[in-house]
Design an enzyme around this catalytic site. Sequence first.
Site, PDB file in Angstrom:
ATOM      1  N   SER A  64       6.590  -0.613  -9.106  1.00 51.85           N
ATOM      2  CA  SER A  64       7.700   0.501  -8.952  1.00 51.85           C
ATOM      3  C   SER A  64       8.364   0.319 -10.430  1.00 51.85           C
ATOM      4  CB  SER A  64       8.719   0.297  -8.056  1.00 51.85           C
ATOM      5  OG  SER A  64       7.925   0.534  -6.729  1.00 51.85           O
TER       6      SER A  64
HETATM    7  N1  SAH Z   1       6.352  -2.605  -3.896  1.00 53.11           N
HETATM    8  C1  SAH Z   1       5.420  -2.560  -4.963  1.00 53.11           C
HETATM    9  C2  SAH Z   1       5.019  -1.046  -5.346  1.00 53.11           C
HETATM   10  C3  SAH Z   1       3.889  -0.608  -4.481  1.00 53.11           C
HETATM   11  S1  SAH Z   1       3.255   0.795  -4.801  1.00 53.11           S
HETATM   12  C4  SAH Z   1       5.561  -3.395  -6.056  1.00 53.11           C
HETATM   13  O1  SAH Z   1       6.762  -3.954  -6.279  1.00 53.11           O
HETATM   14  O2  SAH Z   1       4.726  -3.419  -6.980  1.00 53.11           O
HETATM   15  C5  SAH Z   1       2.746   1.189  -3.364  1.00 53.11           C
HETATM   16  C6  SAH Z   1       1.827   0.248  -2.443  1.00 53.11           C
HETATM   17  O3  SAH Z   1       1.815   0.556  -1.037  1.00 53.11           O
HETATM   18  C7  SAH Z   1       0.461   0.409  -2.952  1.00 53.11           C
HETATM   19  O4  SAH Z   1       0.118  -0.980  -3.237  1.00 53.11           O
HETATM   20  C8  SAH Z   1      -0.594   0.948  -1.694  1.00 53.11           C
HETATM   21  O5  SAH Z   1      -1.711   0.334  -1.545  1.00 53.11           O
HETATM   22  C9  SAH Z   1       0.563   0.517  -0.627  1.00 53.11           C
HETATM   23  N2  SAH Z   1       0.256   1.265   0.569  1.00 53.11           N
HETATM   24  C10 SAH Z   1       0.121   2.539   0.755  1.00 53.11           C
HETATM   25  N3  SAH Z   1       0.074   3.074   2.033  1.00 53.11           N
HETATM   26  C11 SAH Z   1       0.105   1.853   2.856  1.00 53.11           C
HETATM   27  C12 SAH Z   1       0.106   1.513   4.070  1.00 53.11           C
HETATM   28  N4  SAH Z   1      -0.186   2.409   5.147  1.00 53.11           N
HETATM   29  N5  SAH Z   1       0.319   0.167   4.487  1.00 53.11           N
HETATM   30  C13 SAH Z   1       0.567  -0.853   3.507  1.00 53.11           C
HETATM   31  N6  SAH Z   1       0.474  -0.638   2.266  1.00 53.11           N
HETATM   32  C14 SAH Z   1       0.433   0.681   1.844  1.00 53.11           C
END
Ligand code: SAH
Length: 215
Positions: A64
């Site tokens: 993010s």
């Molecule tokens: N918080 C992260 C941003 C992640 S982007 C950071 O600081 O880098 C969103 C993430 O959510 C991705 O890695 C994706 O694989 C995950 N994601 C999507 N749906 C999900 C679910 N149902 N359960 C867990 N993770 C999920």
Amino acid sequence: MVDNYRHKGLRKKLVETLRNKGVKNARILTAIGKIPRHAFLDRAFEDWAYQDAAFPIGNEQTISQPYTVAYQTDLLEIQPKDKILEIGTGSGYQAAVLAEMGAKVYTIERQKTLFDKTNKLLQEMGYGQIRMFLKDGMEGLERFAPYDKILVTAAAKTIPKALKDQLAIGGLLVIPVGDQEGQVMYRLTRIDVAKFKTEKFDYFRFVPLLKGINP
Ligand code: SAH
């Protein structure tokens, strides 16, 4: 991992940029000023790490944007010792920010490749206190519920019921809700067992919250 004067200088500038964009919470700025964000990206993209931008981290996922991390963290009103559940570990950067602020972090990722990579990284960086789970975050993490705060870092079409159920009374749930065109940042406060207050904030764009795990 090398964290040199150049990195530190770039980090200071990033903090300045966030301040200019309206981030006021000193504890958030301190955490961002401390964490080597470049360690969360592949080596080749080191120079991008301190731009206020989202960036690909593989498996069609992104780390993010720092502004977004600060924004969501601010809405969560983090107190030291808060028990927090994060859905969407991704790079692990947001989890690191929460841990730096003294919170007890549980974080869920659905993609095994990312999970393995980030699990190793967080250990190496000394964030062994962050507990990671390979699971479908839409179901939450019943085992350690209730949580003082729940943070979703992927775009939800609707608010998963399990997450509302696992929130402590008085707890906060921050979640971007909408389709892939854009999402509104929601904050739910659990007033009572069946009573929630809903607040809406700015528009953002996250990768989608998906069902099931990706082994
Ligand atoms: N918080 C992260 C941003 C992640 S982007 C950071 O600081 O880098 C969103 C993430 O959510 C991705 O890695 C994706 O694989 C995950 N994601 C999507 N749906 C999900 C679910 N149902 N359960 C867990 N993770 C999920």
